[in-house]
Enzyme design. Structure first.
Site, short mmCIF file in Angstrom:
data_model
loop_
_atom_site.label_atom_id
_atom_site.label_comp_id
_atom_site.label_asym_id
_atom_site.label_seq_id
_atom_site.Cartn_x
_atom_site.Cartn_y
_atom_site.Cartn_z
N HIS A 89 48.70 48.61 44.16
CA HIS A 89 47.44 49.08 43.83
C HIS A 89 47.23 50.25 44.27
O HIS A 89 46.05 51.10 44.42
CB HIS A 89 46.43 48.12 45.12
CG HIS A 89 46.08 46.96 44.58
ND1 HIS A 89 46.86 45.69 44.59
CD2 HIS A 89 44.99 46.22 43.81
CE1 HIS A 89 46.40 44.63 44.16
NE2 HIS A 89 45.24 44.88 43.61
N GLU A 127 41.30 33.85 39.86
CA GLU A 127 40.32 34.76 39.38
C GLU A 127 40.15 34.93 37.82
O GLU A 127 39.84 36.08 37.52
CB GLU A 127 40.08 35.84 40.28
CG GLU A 127 40.19 35.51 41.65
CD GLU A 127 40.34 36.86 42.54
OE1 GLU A 127 40.17 37.89 42.22
OE2 GLU A 127 40.98 36.51 43.86
N GLU A 145 33.51 36.44 39.75
CA GLU A 145 33.33 37.30 40.82
C GLU A 145 32.48 38.27 40.46
O GLU A 145 32.28 38.71 39.21
CB GLU A 145 34.92 38.07 40.85
CG GLU A 145 34.85 38.90 41.80
CD GLU A 145 36.30 39.40 42.10
OE1 GLU A 145 37.28 38.95 41.77
OE2 GLU A 145 36.35 40.45 42.73
N CYS A 153 32.44 41.25 41.04
CA CYS A 153 32.89 42.58 40.54
C CYS A 153 33.19 42.47 38.76
O CYS A 153 32.99 43.44 37.99
CB CYS A 153 34.20 42.74 41.18
SG CYS A 153 33.90 43.38 42.74
N CYS A 159 35.98 44.12 47.88
CA CYS A 159 35.36 44.81 46.86
C CYS A 159 34.07 44.47 46.17
O CYS A 159 33.26 45.22 45.75
CB CYS A 159 36.46 44.48 45.48
SG CYS A 159 36.60 42.73 45.08
#
Lengths: 656, 656
Positions: free
Chosen positions: A136, A316, A332, A334, A412
């Site tokens: 990441h 997800e 989600e 996000c 997040c």
């Protein structure tokens, strides 16, 4: 096409809509200080973040090892970005010292060459850029760039911009096709968006080029991420991640060749948004074609009526066309934020208003549902149907939380919702050389200069209450700018009255276009009729066969146990029964009404009370109360349901 | 209560029912040779078993390391047990040499002290008995004991019995409350059943005591398995098994205190069956109470109409009351075999026939569905609703196979189904001092001696065809034994005609009791009326609200795509429309009819062909063909559905 449509600047926009204003106020007065405390691990009863502590350790200010998620630096970046938007709107100034403190800390944590990710700096320097699949680093960099651009725009703070430029320059050096450069690309996209924003902000072309580079090399054969993972072997950051495949991070094909939404939904949305940016900026027709295909697949085959995406609770991710289970998906928060970003950019790319229908769908339902009325509880997963007693590990439903949570080890969503609400103006107003665009009919005021004409406008939306929206406009100057107002999909025709006279503006690309030809004050009134209505799903959506959902304008409604009792699975609606709107006196924010309608409850009795047997059924008339999905679970927690079974006789009366 | 009811001996029973006989014939002529080849890795296109190879390595006959599942020795044991039952019925004698070869091999693989599990003998001798949670040593031992008792009974082979006694004696030594003994218990139950059978077979009390010991110490605090797992640390056999909890292996409470079915369904069923054995044998009233509570919870709150158990696709486990999703559950074939074992023992414990209703439900639906008409393809997971295109890892549905598989890396199910069918007689006939019990109305013949009277009987079941079952009885001797015939739950009253005269036998514990008072030939005819009927589920079963399933006698029926086209989700039934039975000319085994009925197809059209929008609906009359669930997927694979949506007007006509 180049820069056809850009968001209006936030400092000139004020949100006055009671619902959104209340959330935005919560973001600046409660959420920002709350999250700052969380990032500093100052709240005893909240899961530790370690975010600031990690920066301090990386900065050499204290000893220790990295703790928390590998990507938890981004919580600070999104916090900073959110604050930047609040500052633009003139709020949250009391958080400035905290922000300056944070920026200094980030500057100290950044390595001399520009490298910035506390996890690797502290404990794994030898692994920098070597585990893009899980590490990441480019994801963190992307969020840092976005935050830096926002904060520099808001405050002129040079330090944060310097940090961003230094990091971006390092990335431009490290990654590329050249000898000795890393040929990889992000395991979690967002750097592309960050680089693009930095390019827009600084005018520095190489940042755009690097964003294009990442989108070009992604999905090449052999697959970089899979090969890297094979090298990583047992030394994994996410060992549980056994069944990683190339679709998970959209690396199964070059983005320009992708036609269906695959893999992790947030990664996908961030990438698609960047693809649309690049297609518009570079006039890349192939990329535009890919964007159109992906948009079509997402919104016509893999999206919930709430604007949620990601049908699989596992990883997800996207699954298959029309696979939209209502109870066990991920959806989600996000991912819906990402869908808003994708839609906004598709509108910029094509000039068409229709994309904002989906932006509105995601915003008014899934994104708003992600935060509670108090602003300090959040949903990560957004189901359309909840049976709380069954949300357990043993049912594979542990990911579905029946109540909003205070914080998450992967945090997040709260930050993403916050930065979206704080920058809501960007989704309402946009402009190009000639026109001011109204993309969302959200009550607000704006000052803008278009075609040399300075323009003030107050938008007052009373559509759900009276079918009326009013635009009080004041212009100074002779340029006759165009005002382009999006006609939402849920309008069933509408009338425009300018200073009392009915006018017939041209409808172009879904916008009503009106030339503001004479200076001074004008009042434009938009009149339509919006009624609550029952909506069905395409027959291929198995989960919704014979079911309907109640919508009112852009808002999806749902039944909650607190209003309707338990066992919502026994509810059958009769869509031809009248639905009436009533004032919401439940203390929920905003002025959205609750909806009442009559339906039936199915009572099933099995001979001898057995589990299975000859059944006798009783349908009993019942009254139901539906509330906006975005406000569910703000009272006594319990069952919730969006898609309701429909009585067939009622269905048949629908036949044309 | 002691030994109240025991299964009749298999050598005296011949199954003549065309459906079961065809499967049993397949088991002895195809499945046994086929599985023998699989165990020897002789089939190129089948997943390797390594089973025999491991025994050879452990026996020192060849070098190498253990491969395959840690418990794959049991595949050989279950194969041997199956063969034993076939031999008892006079078939499969051609496999005798293979069996003798296998037994010699097992004898060589057994260690001098009696220890037997190739995985540990070959590669991990230092870890023997140290990882009961994952190691499956006692599980393997349990199956070896069952196989040994069966094979010794069938052939008198002393070697296999000696192996079993040696292993059982070692276990009696190693495990116990004493100083220096291991205080653990099996991570996967079945040793209890094995020890109990060996006790019955040899009369050696200590085997019964050790079975009781394992059931007594299980679930003590601190939890042995969790502590052991903590010690094991990272050195796991099943590292993916991250979320192991004490309920998974029913070690959350002492068995005698358990009231709800928890954890892995097969482990649970084997344990409950052993609990019932012990309760009956020892007259343990507390244990009997626990058995009654567990039976009630399983069959009234956590069981599918097909007799399937284990609602969670994740970890093959039980979930919560009334959580019975039709598409994503596990319902392992082995779990339904275990349910048959549990039910058989509950009937022995209580003397009540009702338990055999569930045995029949599991046998005629899930267990039979586990094997294809040819006998060499198997289901492990048994869903009630399948959408093949969606059975993918990305949908978390990879465990649901839309077609039967040739073999599995975990191959318990094929062997378990085989040994159950091969020993079917034990579920049909039982006896006690005074009576012969007919627990299943499956066409067959039997010779038995009851109360000194030698008895021959031929049972001919034509219930589904003509509502008639005939018992031709011949007795010699004066003891007047009782014939007790179970009256199935799905009988709606019945008549008994003895040699042409209507009689009214007393109904005791669900059995029609008839004294065979005079020697010679008698013909008893049972007459009833059985029609296909629509069955509902308790209103608390959310997955089945407003749905019904079609059953005919003990057989659950389903719709398949091959007969009815795709999108079975759009089918709506009208339970008051007549259901007619027709000869099954699809080449499926047996004489079960197919069922035809008229219903409706729902066609949904969304304005503009959008994913969501105003819907227009059309109900179109359609004809449907249902086939027995146990025979599904024997033709062109496709969608399958058991629970069908029901038109509400039709429902209302059910109101009494």
């Amino acid at each position: 096409m180049k820069r056809s449509l850009i968001a209006a600047s936030l400092p000139d926009i004020t949100i006055t809509d009671p619902l959104f204003a209340s959330y935005i106020e919560k973001v600046s007065t409660k959420l920002l200080p709350y999250q700052w405390n969380v990032l500093n691990d100052r709240l005893p009863d909240v899961e530790k973040s370690y975010c600031i502590e990690n920066f301090k350790i990386a900065a050499g200010l204290q000893p220790g090892h990295h703790r928390g998620a590998v990507f938890c630096d981004t919580d600070a970046y999104k916090w900073l970005e959110t604050l930047a938007y609040c500052l633009m709107s003139g709020c949250a100034r009391e958080m400035l010292p905290a922000a300056e403190e944070l920026i200094e800390l980030i500057a100290k944590a950044q390595e001399p060459d520009g490298y910035l990710q506390t996890y690797f700096t502290i404990d794994h320097p030898e692994l920098k850029w070597k585990n893009l699949t899980e590490g990441h680093e480019l994801y963190g960099a992307g969020h840092l760039l976005e935050a830096a651009v926002a904060y520099h725009s808001a405050t002129g703070n040079e330090t944060i911009l310097r940090i961003a430029v230094k990091l971006a320059d390092l990335i431009c050096e490290v990654f590329g096709d050249g000898e000795g450069q890393c040929h990889g690309y992000p395991g979690h996209q967002v750097i592309e968006l960050g680089l693009f924003k930095l390019y827009r902000h600084t005018g520095e072309r190489k940042y755009l080029d690097k964003a294009c580079h990442f989108l070009r090399v992604r999905g090449g054969k052999p697959n970089y991420l899979l090969e890297e993972l094979a090298k990583t072997g047992k030394d994994r950051i996410f060992p549980e991640f056994a069944d990683y495949d190339d679709k998970y991070a959209q690396s199964h094909l070059p983005p320009v060749e992708q036609k269906t939404a695959e893999g992790h939904a947030v990664r996908a949305m961030y990438m698609y948004a960047a693809m649309a940016d690049v297609a518009a900026e570079c006039g890349d027709e192939q990329m535009k074609k890919a964007c159109l295909a992906l948009w079509e697949n997402v919104t016509q085959k893999r999206m919930y009526i709430t604007g949620g995406v990601g049908s699989s609770g596992h990883l997800e991710r996207f699954t298959t066309d029309y696979d939209l289970p209502n109870d066990r998906m991920y959806c989600e928060s996000c991912a819906s934020v990402g869908l808003m970003m994708f839609g906004q950019r598709m509108a910029a790319l094509t000039g068409s208003a229709k994309y904002y229908d989906v932006v509105e769908q995601a915003l008014c339902n899934t994104v708003l549902a992600g935060i509670d009325a108090e602003g300090d509880r959040y949903f990560y997963v957004n189901p359309l149907e909840v049976w709380p007693a069954n949300c357990l590990p043993s049912t594979s439903m542990a990911h579905v939380k029946p109540v909003r949570q205070r914080w998450f080890d992967v945090a997040c969503c709260p930050a993403n919702i916050a930065r979206t609400l704080a920058s809501l103006g960007q989704y309402i107003y946009a402009k190009d050389e000639k026109s001011l665009y109204v993309n969302q009919l959200i009550s607000s005021t704006i000052r803008e200069t278009v075609r040399g004409v300075s323009l003030r406008m107050e938008l007052k939306n009373e559509l759900l209450a009276s079918g009326r929206a009013e635009f009080r406009i004041h212009t100074e100057g002779e340029g006759a700018p165009m005002l382009r107002i999006r006609i939402p999909r849920y309008f069933d025709g509408c009338r425009f009255i300018l200073d009392g006279k009915l006018i017939r503006p041209a409808i172009e690309n879904g916008y009503a276009a009106l030339a503001l030809s004479h200076p001074g004050d004008q009042t434009l009134v938009l009149e339509t009729e919006i009624r609550p209505e029952w909506i069905g799903a395409n027959g291929k959506v198995r989960a919704d066969t014979g079911k309907q959902a109640l919508v009112f304008g852009p808002f999806v409604y749902c039944l909650e146990q607190v209003d309707n009792g338990e066992s919502l699975n026994t509810v059958f609606i009769e869509p031809d029964a009248p639905v009436t709107a009533h004032e919401n006196n439940t203390g929920l924010p905003g002025t959205l009404p609750v909806l009442h309608f009559a339906g039936q409850r199915l009572q099933t009795d099995i001979a001898g009370g057995e589990l299975y047997g000859r059944a006798s059924y009783r349908m009993q008339k019942a009254e139901f109360t539906a509330v906006p999905y975005c406000l569910w679970c703000n009272r006594t927690p319990g069952e919730m349901m969006v898609w309701l079974k429909t009585r067939l006789p009622a269905l048949e009366r629908f036949v044309k």
